[in-house]
Design a protein around this motif. Structure first.
Motif, short mmCIF file in Angstrom:
data_model
loop_
_atom_site.label_atom_id
_atom_site.label_comp_id
_atom_site.label_asym_id
_atom_site.label_seq_id
_atom_site.Cartn_x
_atom_site.Cartn_y
_atom_site.Cartn_z
N GLY A 5 -4.86 -21.38 -43.09
CA GLY A 5 -4.40 -21.48 -41.71
C GLY A 5 -3.02 -20.87 -41.56
O GLY A 5 -2.17 -21.01 -42.43
N TYR A 6 -2.83 -20.16 -40.45
CA TYR A 6 -1.55 -19.51 -40.14
C TYR A 6 -1.17 -19.85 -38.72
O TYR A 6 -2.03 -19.96 -37.83
CB TYR A 6 -1.68 -17.99 -40.27
CG TYR A 6 -2.01 -17.53 -41.66
CD1 TYR A 6 -1.00 -17.23 -42.57
CD2 TYR A 6 -3.33 -17.40 -42.08
CE1 TYR A 6 -1.30 -16.81 -43.86
CE2 TYR A 6 -3.64 -16.99 -43.37
CZ TYR A 6 -2.62 -16.70 -44.25
OH TYR A 6 -2.93 -16.28 -45.51
N LEU A 7 0.13 -20.01 -38.50
CA LEU A 7 0.62 -20.32 -37.17
C LEU A 7 1.94 -19.59 -36.96
O LEU A 7 2.78 -19.56 -37.85
CB LEU A 7 0.83 -21.83 -37.03
CG LEU A 7 1.27 -22.31 -35.67
CD1 LEU A 7 0.49 -23.56 -35.29
CD2 LEU A 7 2.75 -22.58 -35.63
N TRP A 8 2.06 -18.99 -35.79
CA TRP A 8 3.30 -18.30 -35.44
C TRP A 8 3.63 -18.63 -34.00
O TRP A 8 2.75 -18.60 -33.13
CB TRP A 8 3.14 -16.79 -35.59
CG TRP A 8 4.36 -16.01 -35.24
CD1 TRP A 8 5.40 -15.70 -36.09
CD2 TRP A 8 4.71 -15.46 -33.98
NE1 TRP A 8 6.36 -14.98 -35.40
CE2 TRP A 8 5.95 -14.82 -34.11
CE3 TRP A 8 4.09 -15.44 -32.74
CZ2 TRP A 8 6.59 -14.18 -33.06
CZ3 TRP A 8 4.72 -14.80 -31.68
CH2 TRP A 8 5.96 -14.18 -31.85
N THR A 9 4.87 -18.96 -33.74
CA THR A 9 5.37 -19.08 -32.37
C THR A 9 6.65 -18.28 -32.30
O THR A 9 7.42 -18.21 -33.27
CB THR A 9 5.67 -20.53 -31.96
OG1 THR A 9 6.62 -21.09 -32.85
CG2 THR A 9 4.42 -21.37 -31.93
N GLY A 10 6.84 -17.67 -31.17
CA GLY A 10 8.06 -16.89 -30.99
C GLY A 10 8.08 -16.20 -29.65
O GLY A 10 7.17 -16.38 -28.82
N ALA A 137 -4.33 -18.87 -36.51
CA ALA A 137 -5.47 -18.19 -37.14
C ALA A 137 -5.98 -18.98 -38.34
O ALA A 137 -5.21 -19.64 -39.04
CB ALA A 137 -5.06 -16.79 -37.59
N LEU A 138 -7.28 -18.87 -38.54
CA LEU A 138 -7.94 -19.39 -39.73
C LEU A 138 -8.64 -18.20 -40.38
O LEU A 138 -9.43 -17.51 -39.72
CB LEU A 138 -8.95 -20.47 -39.37
CG LEU A 138 -8.33 -21.75 -38.80
CD1 LEU A 138 -9.39 -22.62 -38.14
CD2 LEU A 138 -7.62 -22.52 -39.91
N VAL A 139 -8.32 -17.96 -41.65
CA VAL A 139 -8.81 -16.76 -42.32
C VAL A 139 -9.64 -17.16 -43.53
O VAL A 139 -9.19 -17.94 -44.38
CB VAL A 139 -7.62 -15.86 -42.76
CG1 VAL A 139 -8.13 -14.58 -43.38
CG2 VAL A 139 -6.70 -15.57 -41.58
N CYS A 140 -10.84 -16.61 -43.60
CA CYS A 140 -11.70 -16.83 -44.77
C CYS A 140 -11.16 -16.03 -45.94
O CYS A 140 -10.71 -14.90 -45.78
CB CYS A 140 -13.13 -16.41 -44.48
SG CYS A 140 -13.96 -17.56 -43.40
N CYS A 141 -11.24 -16.62 -47.10
CA CYS A 141 -10.65 -15.99 -48.27
C CYS A 141 -11.60 -16.09 -49.46
O CYS A 141 -12.30 -17.08 -49.62
CB CYS A 141 -9.33 -16.69 -48.57
SG CYS A 141 -8.34 -15.89 -49.83
N SER A 142 -11.59 -15.07 -50.26
CA SER A 142 -12.31 -15.01 -51.54
C SER A 142 -13.82 -15.07 -51.41
O SER A 142 -14.43 -16.00 -51.90
CB SER A 142 -11.81 -16.10 -52.48
OG SER A 142 -10.45 -15.87 -52.77
#
Length: 164
Positions: A5-10, A137-142
């Motif tokens: 999971g990734y999060l950005w605010t700005g 964002a939620l990113v699938c990995c591997s």
């Protein structure tokens, strides 16, 4: 397969700087190219892998530093639950009334769990109190379905930029 999971605010203005959200072209400009073009290529090559700005293509989060990961999960439902918690956390700051709707939020969470279950990525953006923006964002990995050659950022050697 697992999920990050990734999060950005700005500032919305920073988010809108799409040039900083794209990876550099795989081929550098020729040596006899305009010096400004060469310098810009070097900047993008050095900055893109380490900037906290959300990439235009969700899978590229995987080349960013591990420190930007806000959570990791094996189960799609747990990742979607995290998404729901983040949306609930920011609901009061959403500019759009429809983004504050709890039914809509439930649909986004359910849709995220389904998409993650088949290996898709999830990315949402919301305008916050002006002039801010939230990207989650939620990113699938591997592997990642869209870019299977991208390595998992966990336990990966730090990204080192090289000037060309």
């Amino acid at each position: 397969m697992h999920h990050h999971g990734y999060l950005w605010t700005g500032p919305k203005q920073r988010f809108d700087d799409e040039a900083r959200r794209r990876p550099p072209h795989p081929d550098p400009p020729p040596a006899d190219a305009n010096p400004e073009l060469i310098q810009r290529y070097r900047e993008v090559k050095a900055e893109f892998p380490v900037t906290d700005l959300p990439p235009l293509e969700t899978a590229y989060w995987l080349i960013k530093p591990e420190k930007l990961i806000r959570g990791s999960w094996e189960e799609p439902e747990k990742a979607a639950e995290w998404l729901g918690e983040r949306l609930a956390e920011y609901t009061s700051r959403f500019v759009s009334e429809s983004d504050r709707d709890t039914t809509r939020r439930a649909l986004l969470i359910n849709s995220a769990a389904e998409r993650l279950d088949w290996g898709g990525d999830v990315s949402h953006g919301f305008y916050l109190e002006r002039p801010s923006f939230l990207s989650v964002a939620l990113v699938c990995c591997s592997p990642n379905r869209a870019m299977p050659d991208l390595a998992c950022p966990v336990n990966r050697a730090p990204v080192r930029s090289t000037q060309r």
